[in-house]
Design a protein around this motif. Structure first.
Motif, PDB file in Angstrom:
ATOM      1  N   ARG A  45       0.957  -1.242   0.030  1.00 43.37           N
ATOM      2  CA  ARG A  45       0.214  -0.001   0.112  1.00 43.37           C
ATOM      3  C   ARG A  45       0.799   1.232   0.168  1.00 43.37           C
ATOM      4  O   ARG A  45       0.555   2.147  -0.579  1.00 43.37           O
ATOM      5  N   GLU A  93       1.656   3.242  -3.458  1.00 44.05           N
ATOM      6  CA  GLU A  93       0.354   3.490  -3.983  1.00 44.05           C
ATOM      7  C   GLU A  93      -0.313   4.445  -2.982  1.00 44.05           C
ATOM      8  O   GLU A  93      -1.608   5.003  -3.519  1.00 44.05           O
ATOM      9  N   ASP A  94       0.334   5.018  -2.036  1.00 43.91           N
ATOM     10  CA  ASP A  94      -0.448   5.979  -1.001  1.00 43.91           C
ATOM     11  C   ASP A  94      -1.638   5.591  -0.606  1.00 43.91           C
ATOM     12  O   ASP A  94      -2.557   6.428  -0.258  1.00 43.91           O
ATOM     13  N   LYS A  95      -1.893   4.248  -0.500  1.00 44.26           N
ATOM     14  CA  LYS A  95      -3.210   3.877   0.044  1.00 44.26           C
ATOM     15  C   LYS A  95      -2.942   3.763   1.625  1.00 44.26           C
ATOM     16  O   LYS A  95      -2.175   3.446   2.162  1.00 44.26           O
ATOM     17  N   PRO A  96      -4.324   4.006   2.322  1.00 38.38           N
ATOM     18  CA  PRO A  96      -4.342   3.810   3.730  1.00 38.38           C
ATOM     19  C   PRO A  96      -3.962   2.386   4.515  1.00 38.38           C
ATOM     20  O   PRO A  96      -4.156   1.469   3.701  1.00 38.38           O
ATOM     21  N   MET A  97      -3.059   2.304   5.614  1.00 38.95           N
ATOM     22  CA  MET A  97      -2.791   1.364   5.883  1.00 38.95           C
ATOM     23  C   MET A  97      -3.660   0.545   6.937  1.00 38.95           C
ATOM     24  O   MET A  97      -3.471  -0.685   7.130  1.00 38.95           O
ATOM     25  N   THR A  98      -4.991   1.042   7.213  1.00 43.89           N
ATOM     26  CA  THR A  98      -6.133   0.469   7.802  1.00 43.89           C
ATOM     27  C   THR A  98      -7.049  -0.222   6.806  1.00 43.89           C
ATOM     28  O   THR A  98      -6.789   0.120   5.534  1.00 43.89           O
ATOM     29  N   GLY A  99      -7.909  -0.900   7.405  1.00 43.76           N
ATOM     30  CA  GLY A  99      -8.732  -1.669   6.463  1.00 43.76           C
ATOM     31  C   GLY A  99      -8.075  -3.041   6.173  1.00 43.76           C
ATOM     32  O   GLY A  99      -7.001  -3.521   5.972  1.00 43.76           O
ATOM     33  N   SER A 115      -7.430  -6.832   4.486  1.00 42.47           N
ATOM     34  CA  SER A 115      -6.695  -7.269   3.159  1.00 42.47           C
ATOM     35  C   SER A 115      -7.741  -8.052   2.635  1.00 42.47           C
ATOM     36  O   SER A 115      -8.716  -8.550   3.295  1.00 42.47           O
ATOM     37  N   GLN A 149     -12.839 -10.416   1.299  1.00 40.57           N
ATOM     38  CA  GLN A 149     -12.235 -10.172   2.509  1.00 40.57           C
ATOM     39  C   GLN A 149     -11.745 -11.318   3.371  1.00 40.57           C
ATOM     40  O   GLN A 149     -12.248 -12.059   3.517  1.00 40.57           O
TER      41      GLN A 149
END
Ligand SMILES: [Zn+2]
Length: 256
Positions: free
Chosen positions: A26, A29-35, A37, A45
């Protein structure tokens, strides 16, 4: 008792490695670390039982439980590598007091951040500069608290200087990215002096060796990217664990 602690350290390392997989995926790609996989193929999910490091991959035989698409073995490899690095540092440093626990902590910091930088550099040819500079700051701070600041500062300087000279050599930035200069600042701060010199020498020799193998056995030419920057992290980890015996061995080779 000794064996139980070794196993716990290894398992802890694989859990951290599982988190590093998320960061490696992540961060570029500057995606958030939370959430949670999910499977990149069907979006399924992952449940808790599919997130157990190493074991989930083995039980599911490297396939998504929902759509049976193949999952890259890189997740397994990174979890295993992180577990082994945690264990290796633990066995070699064998921490017993405050000073040696600090040494082990620095090794874990360089191993984890280094693993992230190493894999992202391999895949995207970029060094995550913010992460590297923040880690360099933490290492210098830890060394300031534990009374090793001058040694660490000297390591950072001696690490970054030759890299900077290569980077600035015309045409500027052609030979090496500025990210490698910052990376060696961090690694030099961690390895200290004379560890940083061992790390640089290992990376130069290792880079030459890998280049030679690539030239002999693949269709790469000398114009291809020389894997020097990629080798800085493993070279520094080796230097952090074994600088004194490596220096002794090298001086012996030279006849001292
Ligand atoms: Zn799937």
């Amino acid at each position: 008792m000794m064996v139980l602690s070794d196993i716990l350290i290894f398992v802890f390392g694989t859990v951290i490695g599982s988190f590093l997989n998320v960061v490696i995926l992540r961060l570029p790609e500057d995606k958030p670390m939370t959430g949670r996989s999910h499977c990149p193929h069907c979006g399924h999910q992952l449940t808790v039982s599919e997130l157990v490091p190493l074991l989930s991959f083995l039980v599911l035989r490297g396939r998504c439980r929902n759509c049976k698409a193949k999952i890259s073995p890189r997740y397994f490899i990174i979890e295993l590598a992180c577990g082994l690095l945690f264990l290796l540092g633990w066995l070699v440093v064998a921490p017993t007091n405050f000073t040696s626990y600090i040494v082990y902590f620095k090794f874990l910091l360089v191993a984890t951040v280094g693993l992230v930088v190493f894999v992202i550099d391999l895949e995207h040819y970029v060094v995550i500069e913010n992460l590297v500079l923040a880690t360099a700051g933490i290492i210098l701070l830890v060394n300031l608290i534990s009374g090793h600041f001058l040694n660490s500062f000297l390591g950072a300087f001696l690490g970054a200087l030759p890299m900077f000279l290569v980077w600035v050599f015309p045409p500027r930035g052609q030979w090496m990215g500025f990210g490698d200069v910052e990376l060696m600042l961090m690694l030099g701060a961690a390895a200290g002096f004379p560890g940083v010199l061992v790390a640089l020498l290992l990376a130069v020799f290792g880079g030459g060796l890998v280049s030679l193998i690539l030239l002999l056995f693949t269709d790469k030419t000398l114009k291809s990217r020389i894997p020097f920057g990629t080798l800085l992290v493993p070279a520094t980890l080796l230097a952090m664990l074994w600088a004194p015996p490596l220096i002794h061995w090298y001086l012996g080779l030279l006849g001292f």
